[in-house]
Structure formats: C-alpha cells, structure tokens
Design a protein around this motif. Structure first.
Motif, mmCIF file in Angstrom:
data_model
loop_
_atom_site.group_PDB
_atom_site.id
_atom_site.type_symbol
_atom_site.label_atom_id
_atom_site.label_comp_id
_atom_site.label_asym_id
_atom_site.label_seq_id
_atom_site.Cartn_x
_atom_site.Cartn_y
_atom_site.Cartn_z
ATOM 1 N N ARG A 694 0.847 -1.198 0.000
ATOM 2 C CA ARG A 694 0.000 0.000 0.000
ATOM 3 C C ARG A 694 0.885 1.252 0.000
ATOM 4 N NH1 ARG A 694 -3.307 -1.062 5.250
ATOM 5 N NH2 ARG A 694 -1.242 -1.800 5.851
ATOM 6 N N LEU A 696 1.007 5.531 -0.448
ATOM 7 C CA LEU A 696 0.314 6.826 -0.450
ATOM 8 C C LEU A 696 1.157 7.818 -1.244
ATOM 9 C CD1 LEU A 696 -1.749 8.974 0.432
ATOM 10 C CD2 LEU A 696 -0.450 9.228 2.573
ATOM 11 N N VAL A 720 -2.965 4.977 -3.080
ATOM 12 C CA VAL A 720 -3.907 6.018 -2.636
ATOM 13 C C VAL A 720 -3.211 7.370 -2.847
ATOM 14 C CG1 VAL A 720 -5.277 6.929 -0.718
ATOM 15 C CG2 VAL A 720 -4.856 4.473 -0.905
ATOM 16 N N THR A 721 -3.930 8.367 -3.360
ATOM 17 C CA THR A 721 -3.326 9.675 -3.644
ATOM 18 C C THR A 721 -3.950 10.754 -2.784
ATOM 19 O OG1 THR A 721 -4.895 10.150 -5.418
ATOM 20 C CG2 THR A 721 -2.837 9.012 -6.024
ATOM 21 N N GLY A 728 -3.034 14.342 2.893
ATOM 22 C CA GLY A 728 -2.150 13.193 3.055
ATOM 23 C C GLY A 728 -2.046 12.762 4.504
ATOM 24 N N VAL A 731 -5.041 10.724 5.339
ATOM 25 C CA VAL A 731 -4.986 9.389 4.733
ATOM 26 C C VAL A 731 -4.044 8.499 5.517
ATOM 27 C CG1 VAL A 731 -4.356 8.086 2.668
ATOM 28 C CG2 VAL A 731 -5.611 10.244 2.455
ATOM 29 N N VAL A 732 -2.878 9.070 5.967
ATOM 30 C CA VAL A 732 -1.923 8.270 6.753
ATOM 31 C C VAL A 732 -2.616 7.716 7.997
ATOM 32 C CG1 VAL A 732 0.154 8.413 8.168
ATOM 33 C CG2 VAL A 732 0.131 9.406 5.884
ATOM 34 N N GLU A 735 -5.614 5.180 6.573
ATOM 35 C CA GLU A 735 -5.302 4.015 5.762
ATOM 36 C C GLU A 735 -4.068 3.246 6.238
ATOM 37 O OE1 GLU A 735 -7.135 2.852 3.370
ATOM 38 O OE2 GLU A 735 -8.561 4.517 3.306
ATOM 39 N N PRO A 737 -0.711 3.408 5.259
ATOM 40 C CA PRO A 737 -0.010 2.841 4.102
ATOM 41 C C PRO A 737 1.326 2.225 4.521
ATOM 42 C CG PRO A 737 0.205 5.216 4.111
ATOM 43 C CD PRO A 737 -0.753 4.886 5.226
ATOM 44 N N LEU A 740 5.222 5.934 2.024
ATOM 45 C CA LEU A 740 4.774 7.267 1.597
ATOM 46 C C LEU A 740 5.656 7.749 0.455
ATOM 47 C CD1 LEU A 740 4.317 9.105 5.038
ATOM 48 C CD2 LEU A 740 2.521 8.187 3.566
ATOM 49 N N SER A 742 6.125 11.442 -1.386
ATOM 50 C CA SER A 742 5.653 12.823 -1.250
ATOM 51 C C SER A 742 6.530 13.771 -2.062
ATOM 52 C CB SER A 742 5.676 13.263 0.220
ATOM 53 O OG SER A 742 5.351 14.627 0.348
#
Length: 821
Positions: A694, A696, A720-721, A728, A731-732, A735, A737, A740, A742
C-alpha cells in the motif's frame, strides 16, 4: 718799421707793419713780428703753474695781448727818446688781469711769477733773434712790466684786508648760526662762551649758563665719566667723541655728542656738540626692534625646529639659506651638506632632473611651485615627499626668494596607489559583473530555449497520441522521440546541477582504479548513434594499459562531453578521432574533429561557464555552454589539465586531456555519492515485492499523481493519492499505508512540513511509515535536508521508474507492514 711781408697783428692794430724775411731790429719790432710765438712760449712756461686749477688756454692768456700792446707802445717811445724814463700810468689791462687771477684763486706769488716769465720770454726771444737791446729799451721793458705787475697786484692788497674782516664776520656768523652747539669752556669748569644754537637746545639763557658750573647740568649718571673726560682735556688730550646727557630748562635731558680741543696754556677748551637725542631715540628704538626681531627669529626657529614638517628658506638666486631641524633629522644632512644646493643630493636619482628643472624654472619665473619626489631618509630608504614653495616679496615688491615646506606623503602615496589599484579592481569587477550579467541573460535565454525545445516535441507527440489515430509505427516513433527528448532535458538539468555543485564546492569524486579503455568504450557507445545519424565517422585508438585513479562515472562524463561536443560541431560526412596514449607519467586523451573550429578570439574563453562562440538566436547548435566548463573542473579535480587548440574557423578543433597515472584523492564518506547520469535502457520489470504494497502518493500536481498511480499500480501496488499535505496526513491516519511518496514543493505545507507532522504521530497512527521524497531540488544539500527532515530516501525529478520502484521495494521489504487498526 717796414718789412717785405706782412703778418697778422695781435689784438692791437697799432704800430708799423713788419717786413717779412728780415730779422727784427729792436724789441718793439720783435713784439710786433714774433708776438704769436712769444705768446706760445709764455703759455708753455706758465701752464705748469696752474696745473692744479685746470685752466683753459683762454683763461691762461686772459689780458696778455693788451699788456703786450702797452709794452710795444712804451718801447716805441724809448726808441724815439732814449734818455727819457717811461711814465708811470694806470694799466687797465693789468688791473683786469689781476682781478681775473684773484677770482681764479691764484695768489700774488704766482701772479709775480707770471710777469717775471713774460720778461724772460721776451728777452729769450730777442736773444734767439739776435736783436741788440740797448740799455734804455731794457730799462723801459723792465719798468713797464713792473708797473703792470703793480697794477695787477692792487686787487690782492685790498682783498687781503677785506678778506680778514670778512673771515672774522664769517667766523662769528658760523659760530652763531651753525647747526652745531659751539662753546668755549674754561678748565675751571665754567662755560666762557656759547653760541645761539647752544642756548636754543638747552633752553637756558647765556647768563644762566655762564653763572653755574657746567657739571651741574650733566645727568647724575654721566657726571663721573664727564669729570674723567675733563681730566684728559686738562692734560692736553683732545676729545674725538664723548656722549653725555645735559639737563634742559624744562627738566628733561638731552643727549649731546662732544668733540673738544684743549688749549692748556690759555686754560680754555674749544668744544662742539651735537644734539643726538633723536638719534639716540632712533638707535634705542632700532635696538628694541632688533631685539624684538632676534626674539621673533628665535621664536620662529624654535617653532620651525619643532614643526611637524620640514621647513626651508632660499634667497633670490635659489640658494637655500635655512632648513629646520626636521630636514636634518629626516635626511641625516647637516648645514654644511644641506644648505645652498646640497639638498638635491638627498633626492632619488630618477627624480633629480625633473625636480631641478621645475625648481629652476619656478625661481626664474618667481611663481609658486609644487614638487613630488622621493627623499632619502637616514636609514637610506627613499620615501615620497611633497615640496611646496611660495615667493617672498618685500614691501617694495622685490623678490627675496622662497619659503616652503616638505611633507612625507608615503602613507598617502601608498593609499593613493592602493585606491588606484582598488579602482582598477572595481572597474574590472564592474566589467566582469556587466559581462557576467550579459552572459546570465544570454544563458537564461539559452536555458529557456533548450528546455522548451524537448518539451515541444514531447507535448506535440502526446497530443497526437491522444487522438488515437496514429498507426503503430508512428506510435513507436512517438514514444522513442518523447523518451529521447525527455532524457535530453534530464541531461540539461543534470549539467545545471553539476555546475551548481562546482560553484558551491560540493562536487565530489568516488576514487577507484579506472581502466580508461572501458570508460572510452562506454562513452563511444553513447555517442555513436548520434554520430551515425549524422554520417560522422568516429575512430578511436586506445592504449589498453592506460589506467588512472579516479571516478569512472565522472571520467566517462568527460569523454562523453568531449565526443558529443565534437559530433555536434562537425558537419555531416566529417570525422572525429579519439586517441588515448601514455606520455611519461601521465595519460593523454585527445579528441580531434574536422568541424567548424574555434575562433582565435574565443579560444581563451572556451572553458568558461555559460560561454558559447555563437550565443545568438540564429546559432546552428544547441546546448547551454556548460559541458566544457564541467570537463575542465572534473579534470582538474583529478589532478589533470585540459587544453584546446584550433587553426581557425572551419579548420576543426583539438581537445587534449592529461591525467596523472595515480591520484591519491579519496571520497569524503560524509557526503553521499555523486549523482550519475542515467544509463539508457527500458523500464525494468516491476519487482514482485510491490505486489500488495500500500503506497500513499502526495503531490499537488494531478498529472504527477496520475503518472505515479499508473506506474505503481502496473507494478502491483495498491495506491492512494492526496493533493495536499493536510489531505495526506488524514490518509496516513486512516489508511496506514506501507510506504509514503511525497513531493517537496507544495503550496501551504511543503513536503518538509508534511513529514515532520507524520513523524510527530504515534507509531500506531503511522508515525514510522517509511517515506520517499520526490523533488526537482536535486543538489547534495537538498538531499541532506530531505534525509534530515525524516525521509528515508530522495529521488530527483525527472523520476526514473526503475529507480523509484527499486527504492519502494527496498523500503517495503525493510519494514514489516503494520497491523491494521
């Protein structure tokens, strides 16, 4: 008496006319016929008597002619009546003659001598003429001459008595009216007689002066010396000059200067005095002024000797008459060696002629002057000095010379020289800055052109691909073109980064043994497609034993830059030759081409940054003008040299690199490895480790997010974006991930702020999630900052898919996936 010839008579026309050729028969006839000769004889004898009077001939002769006429008449009468005596009568001519002699200052003795010489001249002339002179005529001659002498002496007789009377009156008048103070004093100490001026000066009446001893009138301070002088006079010693003060009637004292002559036998003293009070006052004032002048001169000398500058004075001829102690202390000269023109000896020989010329010309023109010269000090060293002189003019406007000063200006001269050097450096720096500014403008225009050119091709082909109407061959060509332009653009960016590293001193080498043959082979493989496309032959001769210590990737960059530069500037059908050979203790790499060559004026600048021989908009070749400057810096870091030669435009160019066989430079372990140029090739097959990972992706650019999503999803990752750091972070936490990815440059909160906030989260909320930074900031300091901020890795843009996938796979395998909440 008659004669056969006539002769001009004297002033008198009386008497018979003489007969020429016949000697005179008598004295009377002699006076008539030989008168002129007789007069000349008399003048010759009389003139020495009057030598001191310097009389003219006319003044000497005076009344002699009429006197001779009277003699002639008396002698004629004696001839007619020899027994009679000549009558005594008044002679007007003799009287006039006597008065004339009296006026001329001749005394009776000389007058008597004149008439005696007249008688002698007549008798001498008669004897030479053999004239028989009877006694009656001789008696008549002597009687007449004695009578004339008596008549001539009468004025002298009367004049003597009158003169004595006049002299007495004159002496009295002189005594009374003389501007001097005349007096007659007795040895008893009393004045016997004084003149009017004596009374006038002292103000006392004659009775008051005669009534009291003269010592009472003398100033008390002068009485002792006056009595001593009186004692000398009483012994008969005259006084030539004696000064004392006499009291006047109003109580003041006046200075008198005495001259005295004693007559001891009569007991009197003749004295004359002059009032010298005014002269004394003037003398005292002069003495006071002289004393003041001496004091002023002493003060001037004291001031001049302690002045902080060297002072001097000259006369009207330019000769130095005074120098203060400062000059002697500075130069070590003395008055004997420095005055006059000796000061020239202390001047530097190179400045002497100019100094003398200016000084002499100014002195002749009597104008101010200023001199700069080097002056020798006591230590023998010369220092710069400025010498200024101003004319001295008296009240009447006469030129007296110069007064001037000398000042040591070595420090000022040095400051001026330094200022001139600084101005020169500033001027050069300004020119360099202006030139650099111009080069910057040209470089920025070139960068814009070079970056936009591949972008145009990429965007153009992308738009054609999006239509979906391109056949398969065209699609392949489009993809190849897009990849080639993207890599070209990446190479431009990499060159810019290399220059930045060079300027900041951050370009480092990973030193190891390097076989140049392999480096050359890799560079040839990279360049050959471009050369083949242009029909350019590239030949290489390599000494396989040539090895050096260095960074293989940077050396490959050097060879690639030189070869690509040669191919770029060589026209179609030309050839490029590469030669690698050992030369003593070095390895020499030479790249020759048959291209357009290098202008002679540009050769010194060929390795400078941003320099291009053709930088206009009509140039035939591309590039930023950085490659050769990078080559020079890399070669010099390896301890080598690089040079360029060309026979001129259109005659090709030769670049020669010389590298030592060994280099001891080591890589700094604290710095990351230098970025290496990407090797061309296809995208590697996605590693199986990304399956189920996964990821991000945080980027504010939608196109970049979609590119990364497509790349990662094609590799099996779950993506995932997020379009911002705030999104972000949410989402961290939601989700969790595995990895990462970035961007750094984002609006609002950038990548550094994002990772700081992530690392601030608890581990359970994703605070330890591995992270990769993707950024266009690719300098070494940017990489360091990224790692310090909390990222595990740094991938510069443009992103190489293989590199990114390898980094993500490494991070995903390094950290176990966190359990889901």
């Amino acid at each position: 008496m008659t004669a056969s010839g006539s002769q001009e008579r004297g002033p008198s026309s009386e008497g018979p006319t003489p007969t020429r050729g016949k000697p005179p028969a008598s004295l009377a006839e002699l006076l008539d016929t030989d008168r002129e000769a007789l007069v000349e004889d008399w003048v010759a004898r009389v003139s020495p008597l009057f030598a001191t009077l310097r009389l003219s001939r006319e003044q000497i002769i005076d009344a002699l002619p009429p006197i001779l006429d009277e003699l002639h008449a008396a002698l004629m009468s004696a001839e007619e009546d020899p027994d009679s005596l000549p009558p005594l009568h008044h002679s007007e001519a003799a009287s006039a003659h006597g008065r004339q002699r009296l006026r001329l200052g001749i005394d009776v003795t000389l007058l008597t001598r004149e008439y005696a010489l007249l008688r002698d001249c007549i008798l001498a002339r008669a004897e030479r003429a053999d004239v028989d002179v009877p006694l009656p005529q001789l008696r008549a001659l002597c009687t007449c001459i004695d009578n004339a002498l008596a008549q001539a002496a009468i004025p002298f007789t009367f004049d003597s008595a009158e003169r004595r009377h006049a002299e007495d009156e004159e002496r009295e008048r002189f005594f009374q009216l003389s501007p001097d103070m005349f007096s007659v004093a007795g040895l008893d100490g009393y004045f016997k007689r004084v003149n009017t001026y004596f009374v006038h000066v002292l103000g006392w009446s004659e009775e008051e002066i005669y009534r009291r001893p003269f010592i009472d009138l003398v100033h008390p301070d002068d009485r002792e010396s006056t009595l001593a002088e009186m004692h000398k006079l009483s012994q008969g010693l005259p006084t030539l000059r004696f000064e004392n003060r006499y009291r006047t009637r109003d109580g003041r004292y006046r200075w008198l200067a005495w001259a005295s002559r004693p007559v001891p036998e009569l007991g009197i003293i003749y004295a004359a005095a002059r009032d010298i009070t005014e002269q004394k006052a003037v003398a005292q004032e002069r003495e006071r002024l002289l004393e003041a002048l001496r004091d002023s001169e002493a003060r001037f000398r004291n001031m001049a000797d302690h002045a902080p500058v060297m002072l001097w004075v000259t006369d009207a001829q330019g000769s130095t008459t005074y120098m203060n102690r400062g000059w002697y202390a500075y130069t070590g000269q003395t008055e004997a060696t420095g005055l006059g023109f000796g000061w020239f000896d202390a001047i530097h020989p190179d400045d002497l002629e100019r100094t003398q010329r200016i000084f002499v010309d100014a002195n002749l023109a009597r104008r101010p002057f200023r001199l700069d010269y080097r002056l020798r000090g006591t230590d023998g060293h010369y220092r710069w000095a400025v010498d200024t002189g101003s004319p001295r003019i008296d009240a009447e406007g006469h030129f007296l010379g110069y007064v001037g000063s000398v000042i040591d200006i070595s420090d000022r001269k040095q400051a001026e020289d330094e200022r001139e050097a600084l101005l020169a450096r500033e001027s050069a720096a300004r020119r360099e800055a202006e030139e650099a500014n111009q080069l910057k403008d040209e470089f920025l225009a070139t960068v814009s052109h070079e970056l936009r050119t591949p972008l145009t091709a990429i965007l153009g082909w992308v738009q054609l691909l999006r239509t979906g109407h391109l056949p398969e061959p065209r699609r392949e060509r489009a993809l190849e073109t897009m990849e080639r332009n993207a890599r070209a653009q990446g190479q431009l960016i990499e060159d810019l980064l290399d220059v930045s590293r060079i300027v900041s001193g951050k370009l480092k080498l990973d030193v190891e043994p390097v076989d140049l043959s392999s480096v050359v082979q890799q560079a040839l493989e990279s360049v050959r497609p471009a050369a083949d496309a242009r029909g350019i032959q590239v030949r290489a001769t390599v000494d396989t034993s040539s090895s050096v210590m260095g960074d293989p990737h940077r050396l490959q960059q050097v060879v690639w830059n030189l070869l690509s530069n040669a191919v770029k500037f060589t026209p179609r059908g030309g050839h490029v030759r590469l030669l690698v050979a050992r030369r003593d203790s070095s390895v020499e790499l030479t790249v020759e081409d048959t291209g357009q060559g290098i202008p002679e004026a540009f050769l010194p600048h060929v390795f400078e940054r941003f320099r291009q021989a053709d930088s206009g908009t009509t140039r035939k070749t591309g590039g930023l003008g950085l490659g050769l400057s990078i080559v020079r810096h890399i070669v010099e870091m390896h301890g080598g040299t690089v040079s360029a030669t060309s026979d001129g435009e259109g005659r090709g160019a030769t670049f020669t690199v010389r590298l030592p066989l060994s280099v001891t430079q080591r890589r700094d372990p604290a710095m990351p490895p230098s970025p290496r140029p990407p090797a061309p090739g296809r995208v590697p097959t996605p590693p199986p480790e990304l399956g189920g990972v996964r990821v991000l992706v945080v980027d504010d650019e939608e196109d970049a997010r979609e590119l990364l999503r497509t790349l990662l999803e094609d590799s099996g990752a779950h993506v995932v974006t997020a379009g911002s750091a705030e999104e972000g972070l949410q989402v961290v936490q939601a989700e969790h991930p595995d990895v990462l990815v970035s961007d750094i440059g984002m609006p609002g909160t950038d990548g550094y702020g994002f990772i700081e906030r992530v690392r601030a989260l608890p581990d359970a909320q994703g605070g330890r999630t591995p992270a990769v930074a993707i950024t266009a900031y690719a300098r070494s300091e940017d990489r360091t900052r990224v790692l310090r901020a909390g990222f595990q890795s740094h991938v510069p843009k443009p992103v190489e898919p293989g590199e990114l996938l390898a980094v993500l796979a490494s991070l995903a395998g390094r950290y176990q996936t966190l359990p889901k909440a």
